[in-house]
Design a protein around this motif. Sequence first.
Motif, mmCIF file in Angstrom:
data_model
loop_
_atom_site.group_PDB
_atom_site.id
_atom_site.type_symbol
_atom_site.label_atom_id
_atom_site.label_comp_id
_atom_site.label_asym_id
_atom_site.label_seq_id
_atom_site.Cartn_x
_atom_site.Cartn_y
_atom_site.Cartn_z
ATOM 1 N N LEU B 4 -23.703 58.307 -71.930
ATOM 2 C CA LEU B 4 -24.002 56.987 -72.508
ATOM 3 C C LEU B 4 -24.746 56.084 -71.524
ATOM 4 O O LEU B 4 -25.153 54.983 -71.874
ATOM 5 N N LEU B 5 -24.902 56.559 -70.283
ATOM 6 C CA LEU B 5 -25.714 55.800 -69.315
ATOM 7 C C LEU B 5 -27.149 56.324 -69.254
ATOM 8 O O LEU B 5 -27.963 55.825 -68.475
ATOM 9 N N THR B 6 -27.462 57.319 -70.083
ATOM 10 C CA THR B 6 -28.798 57.913 -70.097
ATOM 11 C C THR B 6 -29.873 56.830 -70.287
ATOM 12 O O THR B 6 -29.850 56.102 -71.278
ATOM 13 N N GLY B 24 -24.033 50.763 -77.357
ATOM 14 C CA GLY B 24 -24.645 49.497 -77.785
ATOM 15 C C GLY B 24 -24.300 48.373 -76.823
ATOM 16 O O GLY B 24 -25.150 47.544 -76.472
ATOM 17 N N ALA B 25 -23.053 48.368 -76.367
ATOM 18 C CA ALA B 25 -22.624 47.330 -75.426
ATOM 19 C C ALA B 25 -23.341 47.501 -74.081
ATOM 20 O O ALA B 25 -23.768 46.519 -73.461
ATOM 21 N N ILE B 26 -23.494 48.759 -73.658
ATOM 22 C CA ILE B 26 -24.206 49.029 -72.404
ATOM 23 C C ILE B 26 -25.665 48.568 -72.522
ATOM 24 O O ILE B 26 -26.219 47.932 -71.626
ATOM 25 N N GLU B 27 -26.282 48.866 -73.667
ATOM 26 C CA GLU B 27 -27.673 48.427 -73.865
ATOM 27 C C GLU B 27 -27.763 46.908 -73.849
ATOM 28 O O GLU B 27 -28.782 46.339 -73.473
ATOM 29 N N ALA B 28 -26.688 46.241 -74.271
ATOM 30 C CA ALA B 28 -26.673 44.775 -74.278
ATOM 31 C C ALA B 28 -26.426 44.200 -72.892
ATOM 32 O O ALA B 28 -26.424 42.985 -72.718
ATOM 33 N N PHE B 48 -15.922 53.430 -71.601
ATOM 34 C CA PHE B 48 -16.093 52.369 -70.595
ATOM 35 C C PHE B 48 -15.393 52.767 -69.292
ATOM 36 O O PHE B 48 -15.927 52.575 -68.204
ATOM 37 N N PHE B 49 -14.166 53.297 -69.440
ATOM 38 C CA PHE B 49 -13.382 53.714 -68.273
ATOM 39 C C PHE B 49 -14.167 54.747 -67.459
ATOM 40 O O PHE B 49 -14.326 54.625 -66.243
ATOM 41 N N GLN B 50 -14.699 55.745 -68.168
ATOM 42 C CA GLN B 50 -15.461 56.794 -67.470
ATOM 43 C C GLN B 50 -16.720 56.218 -66.829
ATOM 44 O O GLN B 50 -17.025 56.512 -65.670
ATOM 45 N N MET B 51 -17.438 55.361 -67.560
ATOM 46 C CA MET B 51 -18.685 54.815 -67.025
ATOM 47 C C MET B 51 -18.424 53.885 -65.839
ATOM 48 O O MET B 51 -19.230 53.810 -64.918
ATOM 49 N N SER B 52 -17.261 53.202 -65.870
ATOM 50 C CA SER B 52 -16.965 52.274 -64.772
ATOM 51 C C SER B 52 -16.758 53.027 -63.461
ATOM 52 O O SER B 52 -16.899 52.453 -62.385
ATOM 53 N N GLN B 53 -16.434 54.326 -63.567
ATOM 54 C CA GLN B 53 -16.212 55.111 -62.349
ATOM 55 C C GLN B 53 -17.516 55.585 -61.725
ATOM 56 O O GLN B 53 -17.524 56.121 -60.624
ATOM 57 N N GLU B 54 -18.615 55.436 -62.452
ATOM 58 C CA GLU B 54 -19.888 55.868 -61.863
ATOM 59 C C GLU B 54 -20.986 54.813 -62.004
ATOM 60 O O GLU B 54 -22.165 55.129 -61.971
ATOM 61 N N SER B 55 -20.561 53.548 -62.204
ATOM 62 C CA SER B 55 -21.564 52.488 -62.269
ATOM 63 C C SER B 55 -20.889 51.176 -61.865
ATOM 64 O O SER B 55 -19.710 51.164 -61.525
ATOM 65 N N ASP B 56 -21.635 50.070 -61.908
ATOM 66 C CA ASP B 56 -21.033 48.782 -61.542
ATOM 67 C C ASP B 56 -20.410 48.084 -62.753
ATOM 68 O O ASP B 56 -20.045 46.918 -62.683
ATOM 69 N N PHE B 181 -26.681 60.209 -85.955
ATOM 70 C CA PHE B 181 -27.769 60.249 -84.973
ATOM 71 C C PHE B 181 -28.165 58.824 -84.614
ATOM 72 O O PHE B 181 -28.351 57.984 -85.486
ATOM 73 N N VAL B 182 -28.309 58.588 -83.333
ATOM 74 C CA VAL B 182 -28.805 57.290 -82.882
ATOM 75 C C VAL B 182 -30.029 57.512 -82.009
ATOM 76 O O VAL B 182 -30.205 58.591 -81.439
ATOM 77 N N THR B 183 -30.861 56.504 -81.941
ATOM 78 C CA THR B 183 -32.006 56.543 -81.034
ATOM 79 C C THR B 183 -31.733 55.554 -79.912
ATOM 80 O O THR B 183 -31.551 54.360 -80.164
ATOM 81 N N LEU B 184 -31.661 56.060 -78.705
ATOM 82 C CA LEU B 184 -31.309 55.207 -77.573
ATOM 83 C C LEU B 184 -32.343 54.114 -77.370
ATOM 84 O O LEU B 184 -33.542 54.329 -77.527
ATOM 85 N N GLY B 185 -31.848 52.937 -77.014
ATOM 86 C CA GLY B 185 -32.738 51.833 -76.681
ATOM 87 C C GLY B 185 -32.725 51.578 -75.183
ATOM 88 O O GLY B 185 -32.146 52.358 -74.413
ATOM 89 N N LYS B 186 -33.341 50.482 -74.797
ATOM 90 C CA LYS B 186 -33.383 50.127 -73.376
ATOM 91 C C LYS B 186 -32.045 49.562 -72.922
ATOM 92 O O LYS B 186 -31.382 48.853 -73.675
#
Lengths: 198, 623
Positions: B4-6, B24-28, B48-56, B181-186
């Motif tokens: 989800l950090l792609t 969606g929250a990460i993109e926001a 979120f828990f997993q992403m918090s372990q490899e990002s800020d 299916f979703v299309t990733l945004g910025k």
Amino acid sequence: MDVTRVIIVAVGGQGNLLASSVLGEAALLAGMPMQMSEIHGMAQRGGVVESALIFGEARSTIISDGEADLLVGFEPAETLRAVQKCNADSVVITNLAPLMPFTVNIGKGVYPDLAQLQDLIRKKTARLIAFNAAKLANEAGNPLAVNMVLLGALTQVDILPFSVDNVKEAMGRKTKQQFLESNLKAFDLGFRAAEQAG
Amino acid sequence: MHKLLTDNPGEKMLLLGNEAIARGAIEAGVAFTSTYPGTPSSEITLNFFQMSQESDLYFEYSTNEKVALEVSAAAANCGVRSMAVMKHVGLNVAADALMTLAYVGVKAGLVVLSADDPFMFSSQNEQDNRYYAKLSGLPMLEPSSVPEAMEMLPYAFDLSEQLQEPVLFRTTTRINHSSGFVTLGKIRERRTKGEFTKDPLNLVTVPAVSRNLHVKLLKNIDAARGIAESSPYNFIDGSGRLGIICNGVSYNYVSDALKDLGAADRIKVLRIGFSHPLPEALIKDFLQGCEKVLVVEEGEPYMEEAVKAFAQEAQLTVPIRGKSKELFSRLYEYDPAMVKGNIAAYFDIPWEPKTAVDASDVPAIPQRPPTLCAGCSHRATFYEVRKAAEALGVETIYPTDIGCYTLGLLPPLSAADFLICMGSSVGTAGGFSKVTDKKVIAFIGDSTFFHAGVAGLVNAVFNNHDLTLVILDNGTTAMTGHQPHPGVDMQRLNLDGYGQVSIEAVVRAVGASHVTVIKPYKVKKSIEAIKEAITHKGVSVIISQEVCALYARVLKLPKRKPFQITDRCKNRRDCMSDLACPAFYVWNERIKIDPVLCTGCALCAQICPENAISPLKKKKETV
């Protein structure tokens, strides 16, 4: 394109959700619209896990009674329990290896007779493909690959408009590398079993 | 890297609804996230828990939903985009914070996600949290699909910042647990540090301040209504003299139905995705050209009642129907065929439904109810409490709580008599003890104890209730997928930077007059300890410590040898009739133990009157 509705039922731990996500990935590879939903509240605690997959131009993510084109059951009693999802034109694929519900083990219920179970489903639907998927998974060297055996059978019946290659590529993406070989073997055995079922 | 950090805008992915929401929250640019886990929302925050372990990204499992909302509210008031995630009943716990936070507002976007559960797949009620938007005056957004949920999140954060107040984001189980299916945004940049500006006359809600803040809130509702009028999430499909107004997943069933019925050219559809405040002018305008209107919404007639009021104001007599005996129910979730049938009936459209096979001749199929796992320590504790009460000849009432152990309700354990909400075991126990002569023994899990049990225990000590509280401490929040709680040693998960709160120390500090820690797999000792606790007058607490059998596998704890039933067995079946462990099965009229399922807890071996259950000599083998 017509909408195709598929129900997969299984007992927690049989890998229904993985099989569903392989099909979803295959649809993505084939560029086909797809929605799916799953009910897996207490899967680890021995409950039933049901996935609904809807291929084609539809928005709904669940399937009403009588609206499934294909029902795939990983466990025979669960296949029978879900039979009201089918109509007279539906195709049913089922594993024939039972997983005894705990209620049967403690004497609160009788497991349905497998011959009668098949007769009932055959009578009510257009076609039944039934075989022992657990045996084939063992043959493939991976007793946990019942889901991949049934994925093979599901691909063979050609209700979903994507290719064997799509599904195999999706398996490569979604399943663990160390099991890929046995999973592919399980897939082929399931594919052949459905072929032989004619 | 977490998928989800792609950072690859345009990439297509198959995501679970809850993954799409997290993305969606990460993109926001969300930077601060908090939760108390609850199905169907749990996978959002697991990600979120997993992403918090490899990002800020900051993430925390808070003690309960109220605290989760408070930490996020503070972060958002320092200019950091924040999100508090909970299941629908969690918002009840957070409601105290929410109602006045609506007055105070935020500086950066704050999204409060409520995951509602129509049909109660895994909940104690099916309350419709759209009323929280009306009650608090806050804006509410409701997606209809997985990709829409993802794209709606950046909109929700922007809206929150535009209005300077939290935004409620409501999903239902069929969004959370559907995949699409979703299309990733910025991914927008995360701003993880903020600044707090003192402003007590706007931030400290004493009456004189709140009187002004309520005025501000009402102005905000008007502003939000203006935005809702032209929001891209309130839109009209098709045209015609007949109308349908719908929201959430109902929109999917309506769209598919109109296609199947070939009625898309006659019936126009107003999809409401920005559902509080409702777009009044848009709805009145929609009603103007209609001869007949149907409102399709799961749950309560939230929109229906508003639409009828709007029609009255606009002096329209167009028939508007929704909830009624003939049409839609307030109960459970809807499904495509049911919605199609009601649309066909209401608008007189001929329709041949697909006939489900006649299953009337299908024999009764044995149920597969969820049950306590093989080797679950709760089974041991329940058995021991029952035996202790039996030995003392006391009649009991067992208030219970929310967690796996609620499954103790089923026979033969039958250890659950009353349950309403998180923490209610100990609170209600006090009431039962005052007005009955029964011995009250309440059960609560470790995570639930921290969430809402401590206050009840303090109450019991202060008011001198006569009860026994059994804290089932299995070292994790098991039911929702093994999330940590304040009692968990995070070092065991190789995570630094956490404290640890001892349940025993809390219980002793609260002043319970009799506190015992038991190891439930030691049956005799445990029964004796429980007998003592039951006999004690006043508040006694038993802390039953044994790690969750499933979590033990996650932690890769050493495995015990599975057990077998030897030929000493005289077929009395105490094991089966008293414990009903799912590792037992009957073969040729004898009880057997499935060595694959057996965890070697040795509970059955200790209660067998013939001593006929002993460990298998060999290591585990498959059957």
